[in-house]
Design an enzyme around this catalytic site. Structure first.
Site, PDB file in Angstrom:
ATOM      1  N   SER A 135       0.876  -1.185   0.000  1.00  0.00           N
ATOM      2  CA  SER A 135       0.000   0.000   0.000  1.00  0.00           C
ATOM      3  C   SER A 135       0.902   1.220   0.000  1.00  0.00           C
ATOM      4  O   SER A 135       2.063   1.136   0.420  1.00  0.00           O
ATOM      5  CB  SER A 135      -0.854  -0.007   1.271  1.00  0.00           C
ATOM      6  N   TYR A 194      -2.705  -1.254  10.291  1.00  0.00           N
ATOM      7  CA  TYR A 194      -2.580  -1.451   8.839  1.00  0.00           C
ATOM      8  C   TYR A 194      -1.231  -0.917   8.349  1.00  0.00           C
ATOM      9  O   TYR A 194      -0.496  -1.613   7.632  1.00  0.00           O
ATOM     10  CB  TYR A 194      -3.735  -0.721   8.144  1.00  0.00           C
TER      11      TYR A 194
END
Ligand code: NAP
Length: 256
Positions: free
Chosen positions: A144, A157
């Site tokens: 990401s 995350y």
């Protein structure tokens, strides 16, 4: 046909980016194992429908990537079905929106369990099979932009994706003698179920788009095209890198 007869495992491939990658790999001639999460009839149906659409050279494989024994069994099943494994795409991922001060042990472990432990289990099992069979291989991680950019209220995350980046860089070195490459793809905002809350909220959507130089969310196929490149012979000298697929998001500097 850039992946003709290659054998690829794509985790979390019943929806979103993983489904897009599995479809592109199949279209490029790969034999594809479409992983889906156990306990979700919706995911099973989607994986089986995808496999039926790809034709004979695909299988649906059930496994929770955060469970070591299930991952070992899944990789063994892929090797049993196709005789080898050439490409593993670590795509399965989850996120939890929670302030750091309120995040529980269970929530932290759940996110790290899928995103980081899952990446470790899948890559290790796949790399062991690649070393045993010889001829090299490809490990691709869907990390990401948050492998690098902080995202308040998503600390678990971000921690998982940052750790994936370091794992990938280590694997680049450790596995190079075996001809195995390791690379990350770092998507920005892609229109998938993980972003449904933002996609369904016009104000949140407008705010999100305003941060993206190209002025729109990306599509799973736009991530898949980079995955095809990294899995193909064209990327034979590419290892240890992160490829951003983010419409310029990481270059956006908020001045005020
Ligand atoms: P998605 O549609 O929610 O896909 C995630 C997939 O992973 C789902 O099929 C999900 O199944 C599966 N999964 C979750 N836990 C699993 C487990 N324990 N074992 C096996 N599969 C599991 O979202 P996506 O956007 O395509 O996300 C794919 C990857 O891209 C993720 O790693 C995500 O962090 C990354 N990413 C996405 C974006 C974005 O903007 N979309 C941006 C950056 C990075 P269930 O639906 O049943 O949970």
């Amino acid at each position: 046909m850039r992946l003709k007869d290659k054998v690829a495992l794509v985790t979390g491939a019943s929806s979103g980016i993983g489904a897009g990658i599995a479809a592109r790999f199949a279209a490029e001639g790969a034999r594809v194992a479409v992983n889906f999460r156990p306990g979700s009839p919706k995911d099973r149906d989607a994986a089986e429908a995808a496999v039926a659409g790809f034709g004979a050279n695909a299988i649906a494989v059930e496994a929770d990537v955060s469970k070591h024994d299930q991952v070992e069994a899944m990789v063994a099943r892929v090797v049993e079905a196709f005789g080898r494994i050439d490409i593993a795409v670590n795509n399965a991922g989850i996120e939890i929106n929670k302030p750091f001060l309120e995040t529980t042990d269970e929530e932290w472990n759940r996110v790290l369990g899928v995103n980081l432990q899952g990446g470790f289990y899948v890559s290790q099992a796949a790399a062991r099979a690649m070393v045993k069979q010889g001829g090299g291989g490809r490990l691709i991680f869907i990390s990401s932009v948050h492998e690098d950019i902080p995202f308040p209220n998503y600390t678990s995350y971000c921690a998982s994706k940052g750790a994936i980046r370091m794992m990938m860089r280590n694997l680049c070195i450790e596995l190079a003698p075996h001809g195995i490459t390791a690379n990350n793809i770092a998507p920005g905002a892609i229109a998938t179920p993980i972003n449904q809350t933002v996609l369904d909220n016009p104000i949140a959507f407008k705010n999100a788009v305003s941060e993206i130089p190209l002025g729109r969310f990306g599509k799973p196929e736009e991530v898949a095209s980079v995955a095809v490149f990294l899995a193909s012979d064209e990327a034979s000298y590419v290892t240890g890198s992160t490829y951003y697929v983010d419409g310029g998001l990481t270059q956006q500097v908020t001045m005020y």
